[in-house]
Design a protein around this motif. Structure first.
Motif, PDB file in Angstrom:
ATOM      1  N   LYS A   7      -9.287 -43.153  12.685  1.00  0.00           N
ATOM      2  CA  LYS A   7      -9.510 -42.176  13.752  1.00  0.00           C
ATOM      3  C   LYS A   7      -9.482 -40.766  13.168  1.00  0.00           C
ATOM      4  O   LYS A   7      -8.444 -40.286  12.714  1.00  0.00           O
ATOM      5  CB  LYS A   7      -8.445 -42.323  14.839  1.00  0.00           C
ATOM      6  CG  LYS A   7      -8.529 -43.658  15.580  1.00  0.00           C
ATOM      7  CD  LYS A   7      -7.461 -43.748  16.661  1.00  0.00           C
ATOM      8  CE  LYS A   7      -7.591 -45.057  17.437  1.00  0.00           C
ATOM      9  NZ  LYS A   7      -6.556 -45.172  18.497  1.00  0.00           N
ATOM     10  N   SER A  63      -6.662 -31.606  23.533  1.00  0.00           N
ATOM     11  CA  SER A  63      -6.017 -32.871  23.885  1.00  0.00           C
ATOM     12  C   SER A  63      -6.809 -34.080  23.414  1.00  0.00           C
ATOM     13  O   SER A  63      -6.243 -35.160  23.214  1.00  0.00           O
ATOM     14  CB  SER A  63      -5.802 -32.952  25.397  1.00  0.00           C
ATOM     15  OG  SER A  63      -7.032 -32.800  26.089  1.00  0.00           O
ATOM     16  N   GLY A  66      -5.478 -36.097  20.404  1.00  0.00           N
ATOM     17  CA  GLY A  66      -4.105 -36.591  20.500  1.00  0.00           C
ATOM     18  C   GLY A  66      -3.809 -37.902  19.807  1.00  0.00           C
ATOM     19  O   GLY A  66      -2.641 -38.179  19.514  1.00  0.00           O
ATOM     20  N   ASP A  67      -4.801 -38.742  19.512  1.00  0.00           N
ATOM     21  CA  ASP A  67      -4.524 -40.036  18.875  1.00  0.00           C
ATOM     22  C   ASP A  67      -5.109 -40.137  17.477  1.00  0.00           C
ATOM     23  O   ASP A  67      -5.234 -41.223  16.920  1.00  0.00           O
ATOM     24  CB  ASP A  67      -5.079 -41.167  19.739  1.00  0.00           C
ATOM     25  CG  ASP A  67      -6.605 -41.115  19.851  1.00  0.00           C
ATOM     26  OD1 ASP A  67      -7.188 -40.059  19.524  1.00  0.00           O
ATOM     27  OD2 ASP A  67      -7.208 -42.125  20.272  1.00  0.00           O
ATOM     28  N   ARG A  68      -5.459 -39.002  16.880  1.00  0.00           N
ATOM     29  CA  ARG A  68      -6.155 -39.019  15.584  1.00  0.00           C
ATOM     30  C   ARG A  68      -5.206 -39.250  14.409  1.00  0.00           C
ATOM     31  O   ARG A  68      -4.083 -38.778  14.399  1.00  0.00           O
ATOM     32  CB  ARG A  68      -6.898 -37.707  15.353  1.00  0.00           C
ATOM     33  CG  ARG A  68      -7.956 -37.362  16.389  1.00  0.00           C
ATOM     34  CD  ARG A  68      -9.135 -38.324  16.351  1.00  0.00           C
ATOM     35  NE  ARG A  68      -9.030 -39.399  17.332  1.00  0.00           N
ATOM     36  CZ  ARG A  68      -9.946 -40.346  17.496  1.00  0.00           C
ATOM     37  NH1 ARG A  68     -11.029 -40.363  16.715  1.00  0.00           N
ATOM     38  NH2 ARG A  68      -9.782 -41.278  18.405  1.00  0.00           N
ATOM     39  N   ASP A  69      -5.705 -39.983  13.392  1.00  0.00           N
ATOM     40  CA  ASP A  69      -4.956 -40.186  12.143  1.00  0.00           C
ATOM     41  C   ASP A  69      -5.116 -38.979  11.208  1.00  0.00           C
ATOM     42  O   ASP A  69      -4.169 -38.575  10.526  1.00  0.00           O
ATOM     43  CB  ASP A  69      -5.479 -41.429  11.409  1.00  0.00           C
ATOM     44  CG  ASP A  69      -5.412 -42.685  12.245  1.00  0.00           C
ATOM     45  OD1 ASP A  69      -4.336 -42.949  12.809  1.00  0.00           O
ATOM     46  OD2 ASP A  69      -6.437 -43.389  12.352  1.00  0.00           O
ATOM     47  N   LEU A  92      -0.547 -36.083  16.855  1.00  0.00           N
ATOM     48  CA  LEU A  92       0.533 -37.017  16.522  1.00  0.00           C
ATOM     49  C   LEU A  92       1.405 -36.437  15.407  1.00  0.00           C
ATOM     50  O   LEU A  92       0.902 -35.748  14.518  1.00  0.00           O
ATOM     51  CB  LEU A  92      -0.059 -38.345  16.044  1.00  0.00           C
ATOM     52  CG  LEU A  92      -0.793 -39.213  17.069  1.00  0.00           C
ATOM     53  CD1 LEU A  92      -1.492 -40.369  16.354  1.00  0.00           C
ATOM     54  CD2 LEU A  92       0.179 -39.731  18.118  1.00  0.00           C
ATOM     55  N   SER A  94       2.423 -37.972  12.940  1.00  0.00           N
ATOM     56  CA  SER A  94       2.017 -38.611  11.691  1.00  0.00           C
ATOM     57  C   SER A  94       0.657 -38.137  11.176  1.00  0.00           C
ATOM     58  O   SER A  94       0.196 -38.589  10.123  1.00  0.00           O
ATOM     59  CB  SER A  94       1.951 -40.128  11.888  1.00  0.00           C
ATOM     60  OG  SER A  94       1.030 -40.451  12.930  1.00  0.00           O
ATOM     61  N   VAL A  95       0.008 -37.225  11.879  1.00  0.00           N
ATOM     62  CA  VAL A  95      -1.333 -36.800  11.514  1.00  0.00           C
ATOM     63  C   VAL A  95      -1.351 -36.067  10.175  1.00  0.00           C
ATOM     64  O   VAL A  95      -0.359 -35.458   9.762  1.00  0.00           O
ATOM     65  CB  VAL A  95      -1.911 -35.881  12.624  1.00  0.00           C
ATOM     66  CG1 VAL A  95      -1.245 -34.509  12.567  1.00  0.00           C
ATOM     67  CG2 VAL A  95      -3.425 -35.742  12.512  1.00  0.00           C
TER      68      VAL A  95
END
Length: 310
Positions: A7, A63, A66-69, A92, A94-95
């Motif tokens: 992602k 926003s 919001g779920d991106r690596d 995140l 962890s991004v």
């Protein structure tokens, strides 16, 4: 076993962001979204058109990231810090936040500070090619603690990333200092070749210049010029002064040549020829070290890049 797509989020859907996206989508295995904050309706319409052409989800609010690596920031230079501040709260923990903007090292370090102050990982990326043609496969330099991890995660998708250091700003410094060479050469080429055209000699001047590099090789030309500089700067200053006069005689203002002549004369006045005993340094590294010492250090404090003192 099917792996979940990586992602990736793109901040700024201009030429760089859309070019990276186009290349990545061609290869597959990625899920890409984009966030942009266009300054006006023209830029907004262009971003929407690019997103529609590539079938990429584009939002004007961070926003969506919001779920991106991994997030790649590719905005205008003056918007890099603003984009980081606006985006970070949505990301995140962890991004990996990678800034690919063309910034000076101190500005890149400033953006890194914004990101790392929140506990998120930051990588300084310098683009060393043209994404419009090379897409995401252009040569990239990377610096920062997570740079090796980022390079490893993106390598399977065709990224060409070389890690040059562990401190944000180091990759930016390589690019910005190389720009002194490339843009300086560009302006010298304009001045020289326009004058050469007025003499009817542009083809001959180009051939002669290219031959020097083909005969010696670019690295050897650099070695020759820098190692001989301390001994011959004074003579070269006079030669370039004559070059400037030659350019002026065909009605062209020799702005760059005059500056080069003055710079060479100033370097000659540092007395390197005398201190070197009229002999060239044995290596390129020694030549640069002698010039460094002669020019002195004007920085008021050590930078985040840990300035090297040989």
């Amino acid at each position: 076993m099917t792996h979940a797509p990586l992602k990736i989020g793109i901040i700024g859907f201009g030429e760089v962001g859309s070019s990276f996206t186009r290349g990545l989508l061609d290869g597959g295995g990625v899920d890409i979204v984009a966030y942009d904050d266009p300054p006006g309706p023209t830029e907004r319409a262009l971003a929407l058109r690019r997103a529609a052409e590539l079938d990429v989800r584009l939002a004007f609010e961070p926003s969506i990231l919001g779920d991106r690596d991994i997030v790649l920031s590719s905005v205008t230079q003056d918007a890099a810090a603003v984009a980081a501040r606006a985006s970070i709260p949505a990301l995140l923990p962890s991004v990996i936040y990678a800034d690919v903007n063309s910034l000076g090292p101190s500005v890149k370090a400033e953006v890194a500070g914004i990101v790392t102050a929140t506990g998120r990982a930051f990588v300084d990326i310098a683009i060393m090619g043209a994404p419009a043609s090379g897409l995401h496969r252009v040569p990239l330099l990377a610096a920062g603690g997570p740079a090796s991890e980022l390079a490893a995660r993106l390598a399977p998708f065709g990224f060409d990333i070389r890690v040059v250091g562990d401190r944000p700003g180091q990759a930016a410094a390589v690019k910005i200092l190389r720009s002194v060479l490339t843009k300086g050469l560009e302006t010298l080429l304009v001045e020289s070749l326009v004058a050469a055209r007025r003499y009817g000699l542009d083809g001959e001047v180009i051939d002669s210049f290219v031959e020097m590099f083909e005969r010696k090789g670019a690295r050897d030309v650099i070695d020759f010029l820098l190692r001989s500089h301390g001994v011959h700067a004074g003579r070269r200053a006079l030669e370039v002064a004559q070059s400037a006069d030659t350019i002026a005689q065909v009605g062209l203002d020799p702005v760059v040549s005059r500056v080069v002549s003055a710079r060479l004369a100033g370097l000659a006045d540092l007395g390197l020829k005398r201190s070197l005993g009229g002999e060239q340094p044995a290596t390129l590294a020694l030549a640069i070290a002698h010039l460094d010492a002669a020019l002195g250090h004007t920085a008021s404090q050590e930078t985040l890049l840990h300035v090297r003192h040989d």
